[in-house]
Motif scaffolding. Structure first.
Motif: not given
Length: 463
Positions: A421-449
């Motif tokens: 459920t979204l209260i407020g928010g604009n088109i420029d913050e659409a969920p589709m605007a962002y990279k795939d977080i699972t890929k991002v996390m996969g690229n930093q396994t050496d940085l965080v647990e």
């Protein structure tokens, strides 16, 4: 004697005919123009006779510095070679972000750099850029929203607390959060940060105190949010003694509001005047920490960071009170800030522009998007990343491209599919605007647990 103080008045006092006169006039016009000319001249005479007594003074410190050890303004050229650097998740990062990092690594003050896997281009340093410098701080390397941060509160409540309470929880978010330029809480809260000496000693901050007080506990526009969700603890060896399972939680993302924005604007202007650079890198102008302005910015930046934390503390306090339950765990961290840290045996200023501190054992929260999980993490202390990790998923589409690409109906479909459920928010913050977080996390396994996840369920943003 006319009412307006002039350079001739200062020359009559005995000021040398150099830049110290311009500095004095600038400081007086900025901070003391409503005071009587006679009293200002009396103080100016004292500064001239005993400049050492005024070191660090809000109005006169810079003037005293100009008399004793004037700042040398000269054009700085970039080095032909880059300082050492590492890029994580290189294939997922746009070329412009890389070029911005490369330019920053050629500054004469640069020691080392890194680019996080969520990186994209910004102003000055790229978002997701980390830069270590020698005794110098770059206001635009910190960013406009100084001390922007994440804060996650986990309650002693099961995830099932959501069932049958969706409307009640939406009302709690609407009543206890404020967003954007104009919304503030009707009942103001006090906080110890307002009594810090910097608010009295630095004239710029003194003028910003009423705004800071008014905006406490509010969040900015853009990608700032407060959201209810489910924290899933996967690791039984966590330091909070929480059992493996799913808990009711609240996550917030915002920074230092008008206080930080005004600090950034003021000291960026001073940096560009004192540190001329080639046009393509002028946003990377720095302040030497041995100068009055450098020291003053450092104090102001740290105060803005404390204020950003105070805003989050107030948000979470209000929500916990409305829910009537106790917070058992808080995980939080800045991502637009500069720290004094050791890099290859040398004390440096480490700028993290949209990057999370990830020293060994350091806890953090890396959000995805409003329809993707965030990750509760513990840093591994990777020296190649300058003890850093990503601060989120990172943008795939610019704000302008979002408005041209997506529609509100598309966003509603994605939210519904993910039971958000979204209260407020604009088109420029659409969920589709962002990279795939699972890929991002996969690229930093050496940085965080990864210790667990946070999945948003009810999201509140600016309209």
């Amino acid at each position: 004697m006319g009412n307006k103080l002039s350079g001739k008045d200062l020359i009559k006092l005995g000021f040398p005919k150099n830049n110290s006169i311009n500095i004095a006039l600038g400081q007086i016009n900025r901070y003391r123009k409503r005071e009587k000319k006679e009293s200002i001249l009396t103080e100016a005479k004292e500064v001239l006779l005993h400049p050492e007594k005024f070191e660090g003074h809000g109005t006169w410190g810079k003037v005293a510095e100009g008399l004793v050890n004037p700042v040398q303004v000269r054009m700085h050229q970039l080095k032909t070679t880059r300082a050492p650097f590492t890029i994580f998740g290189e294939n997922e990062i746009d070329q412009q972000a890389k070029f911005q990092l490369y330019d920053s690594l050629k500054l004469p003050i640069s020691v080392a750099g890194a680019l996080m896997p969520d990186a994209h281009s910004g102003y000055g340093l790229p978002i997701g850029g980390v830069l270590a410098t020698d005794n110098a701080v770059i206001p635009y390397g910190v960013g406009v929203d100084i001390g922007c941060r994440m804060s996650l509160s986990i309650f002693d409540l099961p995830a099932s607390h959501f069932k049958g309470k969706e409307h009640q929880l939406q009302a709690i978010l609407k009543d206890n959060t404020k967003f954007g330029m104009n919304e503030t809480h009707a009942t103001k809260a006090d906080h110890e940060v307002f009594y810090k000496s910097e608010f009295q000693d630095i004239p710029l901050l003194k003028n910003l105190l009423p705004k800071a007080y008014k905006q406490l506990g509010s969040s900015g526009g853009g990608n700032h949010f407060v959201e209810f969700g489910i924290a899933k603890i996967d690791n039984p060896e966590n330091e909070w003694k929480l059992g493996v399972g799913e808990y009711f939680a609240v996550l917030s993302h915002s920074g230092s509001r008008g206080l930080g924005a005004n600090i950034a604007k003021h000291y960026t202007y001073l940096a560009t005047k004192q540190c001329p650079l080639p046009k393509n890198v002028q946003h990377l102008a720095w302040l030497d920490l041995n100068t009055h302005d450098g020291q003053e910015y450092w104090l102001a930046m740290n105060l803005a960071g404390e204020y950003a934390k105070a805003c989050h503390d107030d948000i979470h306090r209000r929500i916990a009170k409305a829910i009537g339950k106790r917070v058992v765990v808080t995980i939080e961290n800045h991502h637009n800030f500069a720290w004094k840290e050791m890099v290859n045996g040398q004390e440096c200023i480490v700028h993290r522009k949209g990057a999370t501190p990830a020293a060994e054992g350091q806890l953090g929260i890396i959000p995805g998007s409003m329809t993707a999980p965030g990750y509760i993490v513990k840093g591994k202390g990777n020296a190649e990343s300058l003890n850093s990790a990503s601060h989120g998923a990172g943008r795939l589409f610019s704000r302008a491209k979002c408005k041209a690409t997506f529609t509100q109906s598309e966003i509603k479909k994605v939210l519904k599919a993910n039971d958000v459920t979204l209260i407020g928010g604009n088109i420029d913050e659409a969920p589709m605007a962002y990279k795939d977080i699972t890929k991002v996390m996969g690229n930093q396994t050496d940085l965080v647990e990864v210790l667990g996840t946070f999945t948003p369920k009810i999201v509140r943003m600016d309209r």
